[in-house]
Scaffold this motif. Sequence first.
Motif, PDB file in Angstrom:
ATOM      1  N   ALA A 186     -12.167   5.436  -3.500  1.00  0.00           N
ATOM      2  CA  ALA A 186     -11.053   6.329  -3.147  1.00  0.00           C
ATOM      3  C   ALA A 186     -11.472   7.797  -3.256  1.00  0.00           C
ATOM      4  O   ALA A 186     -11.155   8.618  -2.389  1.00  0.00           O
ATOM      5  CB  ALA A 186      -9.847   6.047  -4.032  1.00  0.00           C
ATOM      6  N   THR A 238      -3.930   4.768   1.220  1.00  0.00           N
ATOM      7  CA  THR A 238      -4.305   3.922   0.092  1.00  0.00           C
ATOM      8  C   THR A 238      -5.398   2.966   0.524  1.00  0.00           C
ATOM      9  O   THR A 238      -5.460   2.552   1.683  1.00  0.00           O
ATOM     10  CB  THR A 238      -3.096   3.099  -0.394  1.00  0.00           C
ATOM     11  N   ILE A 257      -1.962  13.210  -1.000  1.00  0.00           N
ATOM     12  CA  ILE A 257      -2.183  11.777  -0.800  1.00  0.00           C
ATOM     13  C   ILE A 257      -1.771  11.402   0.623  1.00  0.00           C
ATOM     14  O   ILE A 257      -0.640  11.662   1.041  1.00  0.00           O
ATOM     15  CB  ILE A 257      -1.387  10.948  -1.820  1.00  0.00           C
ATOM     16  N   GLY A 283      -7.905  -0.577  -1.087  1.00  0.00           N
ATOM     17  CA  GLY A 283      -7.901  -1.557  -2.161  1.00  0.00           C
ATOM     18  C   GLY A 283      -8.748  -2.771  -1.858  1.00  0.00           C
ATOM     19  O   GLY A 283      -9.348  -2.898  -0.787  1.00  0.00           O
ATOM     20  N   THR A 296      -5.531  -1.398  -6.039  1.00  0.00           N
ATOM     21  CA  THR A 296      -5.379  -0.298  -5.082  1.00  0.00           C
ATOM     22  C   THR A 296      -5.582   1.059  -5.748  1.00  0.00           C
ATOM     23  O   THR A 296      -5.466   1.209  -6.961  1.00  0.00           O
ATOM     24  CB  THR A 296      -3.974  -0.304  -4.446  1.00  0.00           C
ATOM     25  N   ALA A 297      -5.859   2.054  -4.902  1.00  0.00           N
ATOM     26  CA  ALA A 297      -5.912   3.454  -5.339  1.00  0.00           C
ATOM     27  C   ALA A 297      -5.620   4.329  -4.124  1.00  0.00           C
ATOM     28  O   ALA A 297      -6.030   4.008  -3.002  1.00  0.00           O
ATOM     29  CB  ALA A 297      -7.272   3.799  -5.933  1.00  0.00           C
ATOM     30  N   PRO A 298      -4.918   5.449  -4.304  1.00  0.00           N
ATOM     31  CA  PRO A 298      -4.661   6.365  -3.191  1.00  0.00           C
ATOM     32  C   PRO A 298      -5.851   7.283  -2.940  1.00  0.00           C
ATOM     33  O   PRO A 298      -6.688   7.491  -3.817  1.00  0.00           O
ATOM     34  CB  PRO A 298      -3.455   7.173  -3.678  1.00  0.00           C
ATOM     35  N   TYR A 299      -5.939   7.812  -1.708  1.00  0.00           N
ATOM     36  CA  TYR A 299      -6.949   8.825  -1.420  1.00  0.00           C
ATOM     37  C   TYR A 299      -6.262  10.043  -0.815  1.00  0.00           C
ATOM     38  O   TYR A 299      -5.127   9.958  -0.334  1.00  0.00           O
ATOM     39  CB  TYR A 299      -8.066   8.289  -0.509  1.00  0.00           C
ATOM     40  N   SER A 308       1.741   1.998  -3.454  1.00  0.00           N
ATOM     41  CA  SER A 308       0.593   2.564  -4.169  1.00  0.00           C
ATOM     42  C   SER A 308       0.433   4.051  -3.888  1.00  0.00           C
ATOM     43  O   SER A 308      -0.131   4.787  -4.704  1.00  0.00           O
ATOM     44  CB  SER A 308      -0.683   1.829  -3.765  1.00  0.00           C
ATOM     45  N   CYS A 309       0.890   4.502  -2.719  1.00  0.00           N
ATOM     46  CA  CYS A 309       0.773   5.920  -2.366  1.00  0.00           C
ATOM     47  C   CYS A 309       1.603   6.803  -3.283  1.00  0.00           C
ATOM     48  O   CYS A 309       1.366   8.003  -3.384  1.00  0.00           O
ATOM     49  CB  CYS A 309       1.230   6.140  -0.915  1.00  0.00           C
ATOM     50  N   LEU A 327       0.823  -1.207   0.000  1.00  0.00           N
ATOM     51  CA  LEU A 327       0.000   0.000   0.000  1.00  0.00           C
ATOM     52  C   LEU A 327       0.858   1.258   0.000  1.00  0.00           C
ATOM     53  O   LEU A 327       0.471   2.283  -0.563  1.00  0.00           O
ATOM     54  CB  LEU A 327      -0.941  -0.014   1.202  1.00  0.00           C
ATOM     55  N   SER A 353      -0.595   7.928  -8.828  1.00  0.00           N
ATOM     56  CA  SER A 353      -1.990   8.352  -8.880  1.00  0.00           C
ATOM     57  C   SER A 353      -2.805   7.304  -9.618  1.00  0.00           C
ATOM     58  O   SER A 353      -2.294   6.582 -10.471  1.00  0.00           O
ATOM     59  CB  SER A 353      -2.099   9.706  -9.590  1.00  0.00           C
TER      60      SER A 353
END
Length: 343
Positions: free
Chosen positions: A334, A312, A309, A314, A300-303, A274-275, A271, A278
């Motif tokens: 996200a 993350t 950011i 997922g 996964t996706a960051p928020y 993933s951070c 994770l 984008s």
Amino acid sequence: MHLDRRAQTLLKALVERYIADGQPVGSRELSKISGLELSPATIRNVMSDLEEMGFVASPHTSAGRIPTPRGYRVFVDQLLTVQEIDESLLQNALGQSPHSSIITGSPQKIIANAAQVLSSLSQFAGVVMSARQESIFKQVEFLRLSEKRILLVVVAPNDEVHNRLLLTDVDYSPSQLVQAANYLNQHFAGQSFEQARMSIHHEMRTLQSDMNRLMCAAVDAGSEAMAEKTEDMVISGERNLLNVSELSSNMTSLRRMFDLFEQKSGLMQLLDVSCNASGVRIFIGGESQLVPMEEMSVVTAPYEVNGKIVGTLGVIGPTRMAYERVIPIVDITAKLLSNALNH
């Protein structure tokens, strides 16, 4: 490696059918579902080429073929048609509707809710890495307990007190401890331990090496002490993965899967990676060393909070997951989590 349109069409049809029913796909079946007017013999030749290139494999128990991690990668990167998801379902689930009180809840409550939404919509495991909080301190103090044993006392901006025991190589005198504490408080109070660490490494070359080591140890320990009280990660729906035969078919797979959830360190590393990017990322087992099982994938996706950011989220599931559904679920969740935390 370049695939012509015919090979792409057959690979896409094979992956989609295998995701749907979990059975190896034969040439006769592909000739029916691919929409190509090709004989089974021609399809067998194309499949043989795809197998040589590492995109499909032939299980010993069947004449049909299944996708490899490399085949899944081509599928998700080039051939996938992502489905549209009803965003209002996720908005209501995350508490984005005007009539919901969840939006006024604590960040941890919203994050936990997001993990549950990911799990319930995907039917796999949902995971959210909690928003990173800078370990800002208001004051530090050193108390000499005995020779080479020091208690580090950290006061947070909200006046919470965190303690950490330091075992040192040097027996520091009380006056040295006061000097080190005064220096940290004078120069770094109101900043994060991460900022203090950078400054100490770059600007304190003139200090005695023993004092430098003490302050480096203090900022490391202080950062850890303040991070201990925050939940690093929220996971929901791990038991859903017991219903996935590829992940629970033998004790070795089960042990590796639950080691992932118990230890969390490998998942945190994934994770964290993933951070740094984008948008949605897909980690496929057997291809990414961050995923411990060949039969497992993580989407996964960051928020963000205030445009930065901070974490993350997922979905953890089998490589044989419906990526066209899971990708938009992760992507929209996200975005909605970012909106909820910004409010």
